[in-house]
Design an enzyme around this catalytic site. Structure first.
Site, mmCIF file in Angstrom:
data_model
loop_
_atom_site.group_PDB
_atom_site.id
_atom_site.type_symbol
_atom_site.label_atom_id
_atom_site.label_comp_id
_atom_site.label_asym_id
_atom_site.label_seq_id
_atom_site.Cartn_x
_atom_site.Cartn_y
_atom_site.Cartn_z
ATOM 1 N N ASP A 116 -5.522 -3.242 -3.349
ATOM 2 C CA ASP A 116 -6.784 -3.923 -3.667
ATOM 3 C C ASP A 116 -6.594 -4.928 -4.787
ATOM 4 O O ASP A 116 -7.191 -6.017 -4.778
ATOM 5 C CB ASP A 116 -7.843 -2.898 -4.075
ATOM 6 C CG ASP A 116 -8.330 -2.068 -2.886
ATOM 7 O OD1 ASP A 116 -8.042 -2.465 -1.738
ATOM 8 O OD2 ASP A 116 -8.990 -1.040 -3.130
ATOM 9 N N GLU B 23 -6.322 -7.979 4.519
ATOM 10 C CA GLU B 23 -5.626 -8.933 3.662
ATOM 11 C C GLU B 23 -5.716 -10.347 4.206
ATOM 12 O O GLU B 23 -5.014 -11.253 3.738
ATOM 13 C CB GLU B 23 -4.149 -8.524 3.530
ATOM 14 C CG GLU B 23 -3.281 -8.755 4.757
ATOM 15 C CD GLU B 23 -3.368 -7.628 5.787
ATOM 16 O OE1 GLU B 23 -2.482 -7.546 6.635
ATOM 17 O OE2 GLU B 23 -4.342 -6.826 5.752
ATOM 18 N N ASN C 109 0.825 -1.212 0.000
ATOM 19 C CA ASN C 109 0.000 0.000 0.000
ATOM 20 C C ASN C 109 0.853 1.253 0.000
ATOM 21 O O ASN C 109 0.570 2.226 -0.722
ATOM 22 C CB ASN C 109 -0.927 0.005 1.213
ATOM 23 C CG ASN C 109 -2.127 -0.917 1.027
ATOM 24 O OD1 ASN C 109 -2.522 -1.193 -0.095
ATOM 25 N ND2 ASN C 109 -2.690 -1.392 2.124
#
Length: 766
Positions: free
Chosen positions: A655, A681, A646
């Site tokens: 994503d 996750e 991220n």
């Protein structure tokens, strides 16, 4: 009509010169005033003279029939209208025109008695008239009235004579009136002289007729009277009379019941005959007793008399009239009668007849259908008894009556059908509400539908979409396995997979036109396309659309009614069509509700990002598997160093990695396994019926596949690994284990150990 027949009829009705009828004279005066003429006659044309039964405006008693206008009407048996005789080529030179009474106008119609033209009803004037055909037709109605009057007058005269005659013959009359009970109403005066039974005591009620019978006689009489109460029109009985003094007498009682228009018993008339006299005297008495014949005629009864050894059945004119048969064409054999009985009733009626002939029943009393000469069925009530047996007790002769009860029976059947229709409409609705299975509800009511519609075949179908095309789905259908091809169709129907795709045919016209299709000659119908090979012949067809808000949503097809289908059949079944339309609508609402609930549940149980089940679905599955039992492996896994993904590539890239992992997990599982996203996750796996070693091999292969894969996002290649914590639950542990708690406690700890020991590995918990 022959002149001799006319003369014979005139004599039978007692019509003679000089015997004018005051009542008819009054009618002729009223007719003359009404039509504004000076003369009106009821004339009778004999072979030698023309005389008058009634007249006004004329003084003579008879005239020469040869030149008379009335003679022309009688000879030709047709109406005659002459508005101006001087302008009529045929009658302008007639002596009654050129001389007195100088007739200029004449209007006359035949007067018929027993279908024989015996004279005229006519009006005359010495002035011309403009008399219309409608007015001439009114004159015909007056003639019909005169005919009925003369007929009733004759019968009344005979009745008076015969009642007087009865008092002087060896037969007594008894009449009972029914008003909640049978009360003696009339006893002829000769009861005392014939049978030594005091008539005055019977009349004043101090004695009852039953007081003069023995026990067996009372039973016979009670049986006869109870038959009349049950609707039997005529009956007879034989018993002993035991008077106060004098010898006992064997008597025969012949009875006839009379009913009001609603079928309720009003009166019973009976005739007592001294049966100790010889048969010759008895036959003379029966022939002389015109009153009983009048009773039979007035009741509209057909009579029959069957000689068993010769197989000869004698019937009266009325018997033939009930069935539209010419009396001259009547066949007296039992076979002829049986050929007219409805096939569905014949065996039962034969059994009842045989039971009476061998003495098992006191009377042959039954109701059945017979074919009229014009092709329709009439309901007949038959009552009869054996009146003669041989020394061995074998029946030699039976006599009885027929009565047409069609109107009463059809009203009864219609009422029963309406109740049956309402009953199985309620049944269909109850079946559907109970099982929520529309096809089963339709299949359960189909036999009753076939019965109530008097049909041989039927089906119930609903319009549905199939591959974007309108088709008729068959919920219920009669057995149609008449060849190999149709047998396959019936198997498809039993599987719930029978669809009629082509609507370009007779039953399809019901759908495409949204109208009732009724044909009693299917081969002549414009929509008829023939039937498949081997299909039973369709002789009659009725297609009924099932509508919802004016649109056709299905149909009922009926075929091969015994008689022609009529519009009344469609009207009668309309409540069923409405009920099925409502059921179809209820099914649509149920399907819409179930689909909506399924979609809502799917949304509630599915992860929005990955499309795999979410944490809630996972927990529910664990609870289900915990109740079910069985060996399984449970694993929790997450992405190593996901925060770096991220931070380095952005949350959209993160994503994409999560979706990639979900797709990989979904590909790796079998149909009875499960993958779920627990959040972020973190994912979970349930592997069913695996040994621990095989489960480890699958998890390790999955870990290696992820390690070797990359996710492409915005031109960047992103690699990642996963850590897996697993727990094995043996078959003997699952029934007592809380699988959900085991996952949360043990598998999660194993995942922690995998992370702690370096990530990108599989660690098993205990």
């Amino acid at each position: 009509m022959s002149e001799s027949r006319r003369v014979e009829t005139i004599r039978e009705f007692g019509l003679y010169i000089g015997q004018e009828d005051p009542q008819l004279n009054g009618l002729m005066k009223a007719l003359a005033v009404w039509l504004d003429v000076p003369m009106a006659f009821v004339s009778i044309v004999d072979n030698e003279t023309q005389f008058f039964k009634a007249k006004t405006g004329f003084d003579g008693e008879e005239i020469d029939p040869e030149p008379s206008f009335c003679n022309y009407v009688v000879s030709n048996e047709e109406q005659l209208l002459i508005n101006d005789a001087l302008k009529n080529k045929q009658f302008k030179d007639n002596p009654y025109v050129t001389d007195a009474p100088n007739i200029r106008f004449y209007a006359g119609v035949p007067l018929k008695l027993d279908d024989v033209t015996v004279g005229t009803v006519c009006i005359l004037d010495t002035q011309p008239h403009n008399f219309s055909d409608e007015e001439l037709e009114s004159l015909s109605h007056v003639s019909e009235h005169v005919s009925q009057y003369l007929t009733l007058s004759l019968k009344h005269q005979q009745l008076v004579q015969e009642r007087s005659f009865i008092d002087d013959t060896p037969a007594a009359l008894i009449k009972w009136r029914y008003n909640m009970a049978l009360d003696l109403q009339y006893v002829s005066a000769n009861m005392s002289t014939l049978f030594n039974i005091p008539s005055d005591q019977l009349r004043d009620g101090s004695k009852s007729f039953e007081d003069f019978l023995d026990d067996k006689g009372r039973k016979e009489l009670n049986f006869l009277l109870s038959n009349h109460l049950a609707g039997v029109a005529t009956s007879e009985a034989q018993f002993r009379l035991i008077p106060v003094k004098g010898p006992e007498r064997w008597v025969k009682l012949l009875s006839k019941s009379f009913y009001d228009p609603e079928g309720r018993l009003e009166n019973i008339h009976a005739m007592l005959i001294d049966n100790t006299a010889n048969r010759y005297f008895e036959r003379r008495l029966n022939e002389a007793n015109q009153q009983m014949r009048l009773v039979l005629e007035a009741s509209g009864l057909g009579t029959w008399d069957w000689n068993v050894p010769t197989d000869t059945n004698k019937v009266n004119q009325r018997w033939c009239e009930l069935l539209g048969i010419e009396y001259a064409n009547f066949d007296p054999s039992l076979y002829f009668w049986e050929s007219l009985v409805h096939p569905a009733d014949l065996k039962r009626v034969e059994r009842e007849l045989q039971a009476h002939m061998v003495g098992d029943t006191p009377a042959f009393s039954t109701i059945y259908r017979m074919r009229h000469a014009q092709g329709y069925w009439v309901w007949i009530e038959t009552y009869g008894r054996v009146v003669e047996r041989d020394s061995a007790g074998k029946a030699l002769r039976l006599t009885g009556t027929h009565r047409d009860i069609t109107e009463k029976k059809e009203a009864e059947l219609l009422d029963n059908k309406q109740r049956q229709l309402l009953s199985f409409i309620n049944k269909a609705q109850a079946l559907y509400l109970n099982d929520k299975d529309l096809s089963k509800a339709c299949q359960d009511i189909l036999p009753e539908l076939i019965e109530i519609a008097d049909s041989q075949f039927a089906f119930i179908g609903e319009m549905q979409k199939r591959d974007g095309k309108d088709v008729l789905y068959i919920h219920a259908i009669s057995e149609l396995s008449w060849n190999e091809q149709s047998s396959e169709l019936y198997k498809a129907y039993l599987r719930g997979e029978l669809f009629f795709e082509s609507l370009n045919n007779l039953f399809g016209r019901t759908i495409t036109s949204n109208e009732v299709v009724l044909t009693n000659e299917p081969s002549q119908h414009a929509a008829s396309k023939g039937t498949p090979s081997g299909h039973p012949r369709i002789m009659r067809f009725l297609g009924l659309p099932i509508r919802l808000q004016g649109n056709v949503v299905g149909m009922i097809g009926l075929a091969n009614k015994l008689n022609d289908y009529e519009q009344s059949d469609a009207t009668f079944l309309q409540p069923l069509l409405d009920a099925l339309g409502a059921l179809f609508y209820a099914v649509q609402l149920d399907k819409a509700r179930i689909d909506a609930e399924r979609r809502l549940k799917n949304m509630a149980m599915t992860d929005a990002l990955t499309g795999v089940p979410n944490r809630r679905a996972f927990i529910e599955r664990c609870q289900f598997l915990n109740d079910e039992g069985g060996a399984r492996s449970v694993a929790i896994l997450d992405i190593d160093h996901f925060k770096r993904v991220n931070d380095t590539f952005g949350h959209a890239a993160g994503d994409a990695v999560i979706k990639h992992l979900a797709e990989s997990l979904a590909r790796s599982i079998r149909s009875d396994d499960m993958v779920a996203r627990l959040g972020g996750e973190e994912f979970a796996l349930i592997l069913n019926s695996e040994s621990k070693d095989k489960a480890h091999q699958r998890l390790e292969a999955l870990r290696q596949e992820i390690e070797q894969s990359q996710v492409t996002f915005d031109g960047e290649q992103i690699g990642y690994t996963i850590s897996i914590g697993a727990l094995f639950i043996a078959d003997d542990e699952s029934a007592s284990s809380d699988l959900e708690q085991a996952v949360l406690d043990h598998a999660d700890k194993a995942l922690y150990e995998a992370k702690k020991s370096g990530r990108n590995r599989v660690v098993w918990g205990v």
